[in-house]
Motif scaffolding. Structure first.
Motif, PDB file in Angstrom:
ATOM      1  N   ALA A 190       0.844  -1.196   0.000  1.00  0.00           N
ATOM      2  CA  ALA A 190       0.000   0.000   0.000  1.00  0.00           C
ATOM      3  C   ALA A 190       0.877   1.243   0.000  1.00  0.00           C
ATOM      4  O   ALA A 190       0.467   2.306   0.460  1.00  0.00           O
ATOM      5  N   GLY A 191       2.094   1.120  -0.519  1.00  0.00           N
ATOM      6  CA  GLY A 191       3.057   2.201  -0.460  1.00  0.00           C
ATOM      7  C   GLY A 191       2.825   3.283  -1.486  1.00  0.00           C
ATOM      8  O   GLY A 191       1.927   3.199  -2.339  1.00  0.00           O
ATOM      9  N   MET A 192       3.682   4.299  -1.433  1.00  0.00           N
ATOM     10  CA  MET A 192       3.516   5.468  -2.312  1.00  0.00           C
ATOM     11  C   MET A 192       3.816   5.138  -3.766  1.00  0.00           C
ATOM     12  O   MET A 192       3.383   5.848  -4.673  1.00  0.00           O
ATOM     13  N   TYR A 193       4.532   4.051  -3.994  1.00  0.00           N
ATOM     14  CA  TYR A 193       4.824   3.618  -5.360  1.00  0.00           C
ATOM     15  C   TYR A 193       4.425   2.156  -5.554  1.00  0.00           C
ATOM     16  O   TYR A 193       4.512   1.349  -4.621  1.00  0.00           O
ATOM     17  N   GLY A 211      -3.531   6.574  -5.456  1.00  0.00           N
ATOM     18  CA  GLY A 211      -4.411   6.638  -4.302  1.00  0.00           C
ATOM     19  C   GLY A 211      -3.692   6.745  -2.978  1.00  0.00           C
ATOM     20  O   GLY A 211      -4.328   6.593  -1.922  1.00  0.00           O
ATOM     21  N   TYR A 212      -2.374   7.037  -2.986  1.00  0.00           N
ATOM     22  CA  TYR A 212      -1.625   7.031  -1.741  1.00  0.00           C
ATOM     23  C   TYR A 212      -2.104   8.152  -0.818  1.00  0.00           C
ATOM     24  O   TYR A 212      -2.403   9.266  -1.265  1.00  0.00           O
ATOM     25  N   TRP A 213      -2.139   7.858   0.485  1.00  0.00           N
ATOM     26  CA  TRP A 213      -2.722   8.782   1.460  1.00  0.00           C
ATOM     27  C   TRP A 213      -1.929  10.067   1.642  1.00  0.00           C
ATOM     28  O   TRP A 213      -2.455  11.080   2.111  1.00  0.00           O
ATOM     29  N   ASP A 214      -0.654  10.065   1.276  1.00  0.00           N
ATOM     30  CA  ASP A 214       0.196  11.255   1.404  1.00  0.00           C
ATOM     31  C   ASP A 214       0.756  11.596   0.028  1.00  0.00           C
ATOM     32  O   ASP A 214       1.878  11.230  -0.307  1.00  0.00           O
ATOM     33  N   PRO A 215      -0.012  12.306  -0.805  1.00  0.00           N
ATOM     34  CA  PRO A 215       0.420  12.541  -2.194  1.00  0.00           C
ATOM     35  C   PRO A 215       1.771  13.226  -2.310  1.00  0.00           C
ATOM     36  O   PRO A 215       2.522  12.956  -3.245  1.00  0.00           O
ATOM     37  N   ALA A 216       2.115  14.093  -1.356  1.00  0.00           N
ATOM     38  CA  ALA A 216       3.389  14.808  -1.451  1.00  0.00           C
ATOM     39  C   ALA A 216       4.583  13.874  -1.303  1.00  0.00           C
ATOM     40  O   ALA A 216       5.690  14.203  -1.737  1.00  0.00           O
ATOM     41  N   PHE A 502      12.702   7.691   0.078  1.00  0.00           N
ATOM     42  CA  PHE A 502      12.484   8.534  -1.083  1.00  0.00           C
ATOM     43  C   PHE A 502      11.201   9.353  -0.988  1.00  0.00           C
ATOM     44  O   PHE A 502      10.678   9.834  -1.993  1.00  0.00           O
ATOM     45  N   ARG A 503      10.710   9.529   0.241  1.00  0.00           N
ATOM     46  CA  ARG A 503       9.527  10.361   0.457  1.00  0.00           C
ATOM     47  C   ARG A 503       9.882  11.820   0.182  1.00  0.00           C
ATOM     48  O   ARG A 503      10.791  12.376   0.774  1.00  0.00           O
TER      49      ARG A 503
END
Length: 508
Positions: A190-193, A211-216, A502-503
């Motif tokens: 469910a990660g950002m990538y 759909g990631y919860w923290d788009p930034a 890499f956030r």
């Protein structure tokens, strides 16, 4: 050169010349990459893609873009909200996790408390689990409601929130688990990538999860991790524009500066060390382990191999970190070859000792291994060097127990109790042979049960003293990170835990 250091942990000393490193030409204007794609060259290939069975903590660099964790880490290693937006101890044996709403896995499955339960239970029981020890305190997981999970413990564990920021807290789609998806072939997190390609030993490619919860966090549209074991090759890849950033050993600092790229150095809790299988060779004898400690001239290694960009410590932590005992001193690792010879003779090894050490292939560890080999030879110890692919090291040493020793780096943990549990306890995954001491086991339990920061620090100091006195491992040095990046990189910061995340990282 930009210089960034955490907490003053690793002071820079004078540089020395390292022979055999040819100058690398300056990068030119053609060193550009595709827009929206951040490309990082990493020295390791993950041991496997299954986050609960991946055998080394550094695997998280490749896994965590796709596998979000319940808890995240700040650059200085403090727990931060992740898939759990908050947590609280309801009592010493109950940790409540308040989960983030509206999260979905990459296959569309909703994330909820039932998913937490399925993952924790699986991580504790799956064959080959590398996080079983860290989750040992968790007796059961209560699904209180869709967005509330309560971890019920069989004994106190103050480090549990930090545990959940590493592989033990990585969440896999419960549908993928139920369907028996091969997690070593497909990442379903469910990660950002979203992982779209994994070519083992070469490259892992990701695309932004919309759909990631923290788009930034997913600041780049795409992420590429190039797996390049050789340090000079990594540096040249940044110079030529094949990648945008990498990390290299201190020996390449001058060459990195000659390229005209941005170069920074920072300290971390990562250290290079000997893992000794105390059930093999003669390493069950404390006198032998102490002899090896006194045979090593760490200051010569610090200067000759690391150009002074390293810290020497007898402890598995460095000055400035709360678990470091400032009263202990470094006498246990004092360079004293005559004492080393006497200890070996007392152990019945006056005619010599021979053992095998596995090291990662590539240029990062060979100079260190050869320096240690020469120093040990001077006291009658023959160390055979056996290079192996970095992604196989954990399996060879900790699962198969094929070698007497391993020379590698220890990826720091968000809480020192995690290092203790994994490295020094009888059932620790990173303790081949399982040898420990009753005092260490008791102090470990005390550290887990203690939540007051000052009291916990005192317990950890006693625990570290036991590790050093019993030579449960042999630390060599804490090298600095040398990070090289092109001017187009935005948001890449050093991290105390040594694992780049890499956030928020992108390219101009």
């Amino acid at each position: 050169m930009r210089r960034r250091t955490f907490l003053g942990l690793v002071p820079v000393a004078g540089l020395v010349t390292v022979a055999g490193c040819a100058p690398i030409p300056s990068s030119g204007p053609a060193a550009q990459g595709p827009p929206g794609v951040f490309r990082y060259a990493y020295e390791l290939t993950p041991s496997r893609l299954d986050p609960h069975r991946a055998s080394i903590s550094q695997d998280g660099v490749t896994l965590f873009p796709a596998y979000d964790r319940l808890v995240h880490q700040s650059p200085v290693g403090e727990p931060e909200p992740g898939l759990a937006r908050a947590w609280a101890w309801e009592d010493p044996l109950a940790l409540r996790l308040d989960l983030r709403p509206g999260v979905t896995f990459h296959d569309g499955t909703p994330f909820d408390a039932a998913a937490v339960k399925a993952n924790i239970e699986r991580a504790k029981t799956v064959q080959g689990s590398a996080v079983r020890t860290e989750l040992d305190p968790v007796a059961s997981v209560e699904v209180r409601d869709a967005l509330t999970a309560v971890l019920r413990l069989s004994y106190p564990s103050a480090s549990l929130p930090a545990v959940l920021s590493d592989r033990a807290g990585a969440m896999v789609s419960p549908k993928a688990l139920a369907d028996g998806v091969d997690l070593d072939a497909v990442a379903v997190g469910a990660g950002m990538y979203r992982m779209v390609e994994h070519n083992r030993g070469q490259i892992t490619r990701f695309e932004r999860h919309p759909g990631y919860w923290d788009p930034a966090a997913a600041a780049a549209e795409k992420l590429e991790i190039h797996h390049i074991a050789d340090a000079a090759t990594r540096l040249n890849a940044v110079r030529t524009g094949v990648v945008d950033a990498c990390r290299v050993p201190p020996a390449l600092l001058d060459q990195a500066k000659q390229t005209g790229l941005e170069v920074s150095t920072a300290g971390s809790l990562n250290f290079n060390y000997f893992v000794l299988n105390r059930a093999r060779s003669a390493f069950g004898d404390l006198r032998v382990r102490r002899a090896l400690n006194h045979a090593l001239d760490r200051e010569a290694i610090r200067q000759g191999v690391y150009r002074g960009l390293a810290t020497v410590s007898a402890q598995p932590f460095v000055p400035g970190y709360w678990a470091y005992d400032p009263d202990l001193g470094d006498d246990a690792i004092r360079f004293d070859p005559d004492l080393a010879r006497r200890l070996l003779a007392e152990a019945g090894l006056g005619d010599g000792l021979r053992f095998s050490t596995v090291i990662p292939t590539g240029s990062d560890y060979q100079p260190l291994a050869e320096a240690i080999q020469a120093q040990l030879a001077a006291v009658g110890v023959t160390m055979e060097i056996a290079p192996a692919a970095p992604d196989t090291m954990g399996d060879l040493m900790f699962v198969q127990e094929r070698y007497d020793a391993m020379l590698a780096s220890w990826g720091p943990r968000a809480d020192p109790s995690m290092t203790v549990a994994t490295r020094y306890t009888a059932n620790g995954f990173g303790n081949p042979g399982g040898q420990t001491t009753p005092r260490l086991e008791e102090l470990h339990k005390q550290a887990l049960a203690t939540t007051d920061p000052a009291a916990r620090s005192a317990v950890m100091h006693d625990l570290v003293d036991e590790v050093v006195d019993q030579v449960l491992e042999i630390p060599v040095v804490f090298p600095e990170d040398v990070v090289v990046q092109s001017s187009r990189v935005v948001g890449l910061v050093p991290r105390l835990m040594h694992r780049p995340e890499f956030r928020g990282v992108t390219v101009r």
